[in-house]
Design a protein around this motif. Structure first.
Motif, mmCIF file in Angstrom:
data_model
loop_
_atom_site.group_PDB
_atom_site.id
_atom_site.type_symbol
_atom_site.label_atom_id
_atom_site.label_comp_id
_atom_site.label_asym_id
_atom_site.label_seq_id
_atom_site.Cartn_x
_atom_site.Cartn_y
_atom_site.Cartn_z
ATOM 1 N N LYS A 295 -6.908 37.087 3.594
ATOM 2 C CA LYS A 295 -6.518 36.079 2.727
ATOM 3 C C LYS A 295 -7.495 35.282 2.443
ATOM 4 C CE LYS A 295 -1.476 35.949 3.418
ATOM 5 N NZ LYS A 295 -0.356 35.015 4.205
ATOM 6 N N LYS A 296 -8.330 34.922 3.532
ATOM 7 C CA LYS A 296 -9.421 33.872 3.002
ATOM 8 C C LYS A 296 -10.631 34.602 2.617
ATOM 9 C CE LYS A 296 -12.870 31.010 5.782
ATOM 10 N NZ LYS A 296 -13.977 31.253 4.967
ATOM 11 N N PHE A 297 -10.931 35.899 2.635
ATOM 12 C CA PHE A 297 -11.893 36.514 2.040
ATOM 13 C C PHE A 297 -11.532 36.545 0.439
ATOM 14 C CE2 PHE A 297 -13.051 40.586 0.032
ATOM 15 C CZ PHE A 297 -14.460 40.557 0.049
ATOM 16 N N LEU A 298 -10.181 36.978 0.281
ATOM 17 C CA LEU A 298 -9.741 37.023 -1.313
ATOM 18 C C LEU A 298 -9.981 35.813 -2.073
ATOM 19 C CD1 LEU A 298 -6.680 39.198 -0.795
ATOM 20 C CD2 LEU A 298 -8.768 39.809 -1.635
ATOM 21 N N LYS A 299 -9.573 34.544 -1.334
ATOM 22 C CA LYS A 299 -9.593 33.262 -1.708
ATOM 23 C C LYS A 299 -11.014 32.983 -1.955
ATOM 24 C CE LYS A 299 -8.298 28.356 -1.021
ATOM 25 N NZ LYS A 299 -7.816 27.521 -0.008
#
Length: 312
Positions: free
Chosen positions: A269-273
């Motif tokens: 999730k952090k990577f996508l954000k």
């Protein structure tokens, strides 16, 4: 009146093209009733509130096979939790629900096996239809006109993470990019990986999935249709996922993780954000029951907790 809940499904599972499928705890819920006349749609987008609706068309196929003419129909989409054209079996939920709804209206004259065969006729292949009906991980093949299937007893210890893009990918387009013939070595490659995958799920040797989920028949042709596919796929693997595969025809990427490795989901999730990739992430578990239904007036808890027996 009857309500029907059908799970999301993921087909192919890497090397199991048109053969392997699995059901998850993400559902679409429909409601059916026979009315005095006409056809009423409720809860659907306007573009699907007509007789081209796949739920309605599936019901009519079922009615026609049994020479049944309904007075009128009301079809309601109660909950839509499975995004369309994302490789999560949305169309299969419509087919399965329509068949179960039609069978109820006719007095449950068809068995679950009968409905399953009709569903495969409509869909054209069983990999989504089978787990949608029966739940769990299912291997299914078509032998002449017969559909043969077998559920796999999946060992505990894993969860699935669906990384769902914010765009659709039509199944017809995803089919068009596939070759009409494949090399012998590619066929052998997939047979060996599919066999290894089934054995890994059966005995819980999940460390083998990093080899077993690899594919040579469809993913390399379809992945270029999905922007950021390689970027997201590689991040899932580097974050600690056991393996990844293209869910159905895509564009959803399905990662498999150990059920005590929840930090992987946060990392994805952090990577996508950080990369400004507007994809949705859902952690899923296996639904081992499949489609459920309950009649009006029945305790709703029974709907969610017990296998509907009238269609078995």
């Amino acid at each position: 009146m009857i309500k029907v809940r059908v799970p999301a499904t993921s087909a192919n599972m890497g090397p199991g093209f048109d053969t392997l499928g699995i059901a998850f705890n993400l559902y679409n819920i429909f409601e059916f009733s026979e009315i005095e006349n006409g056809v009423e749609f409720e809860g659907f987008k306007e573009e699907f509130s007509n007789k081209d609706n796949i739920v309605y068309k599936s019901m009519m196929i079922c009615f026609n096979k049994c020479n049944y003419i309904p007075r009128g129909l009301k079809i309601k989409l109660v909950e839509e939790n499975i995004p369309m054209s994302r490789g999560l079996g949305s169309s299969s939920t419509c087919i399965v629900a329509g068949l179960l709804g039609a069978n109820y209206i006719m007095g449950n004259i068809l068995s679950l096996e009968d409905l399953f065969k009709i569903g495969v006729e409509i869909e054209g292949h069983p990999d989504n239809i089978a787990p949608a009906f029966f739940g769990g991980m299912v291997v299914s093949v078509i032998e002449e006109k017969d559909v043969i299937y077998n559920k796999i007893d999946v060992k505990e210890g894993i969860n699935f993470v669906a990384i769902i893009p914010d765009f659709e990918l039509s199944t017809s387009l995803a089919r068009k990019v596939l070759p009409t013939e494949v090399a012998f070595k590619d066929a052998v490659y997939n047979i060996s990986r599919a066999s290894l995958m089934i054995s890994a799920f059966s005995n819980g040797r999940y460390e083998l999935l990093k080899y077993a989920c690899r594919d040579s028949l469809h993913e390399k042709y379809r992945s270029p249709l999905i922007k950021n596919y390689n970027l997201v796929y590689n991040k899932c693997i580097s974050s600690g996922a056991l393996s990844c595969f293209l869910s159905g025809a895509g564009p959803t990427i399905m990662a498999i993780i150990k059920n005590d490795h929840e930090e992987i989901v946060g990392n994805i999730k952090k990577f996508l954000k950080d990369e400004h990739i507007n994809w949705n992430v859902k952690e899923l578990s296996i639904d081992n029951v499949g489609a459920k239904s309950y009649k009006g007036g029945t305790n709703e808890r029974e709907f969610f907790n017990c296998r509907q027996k009238s269609f078995a």
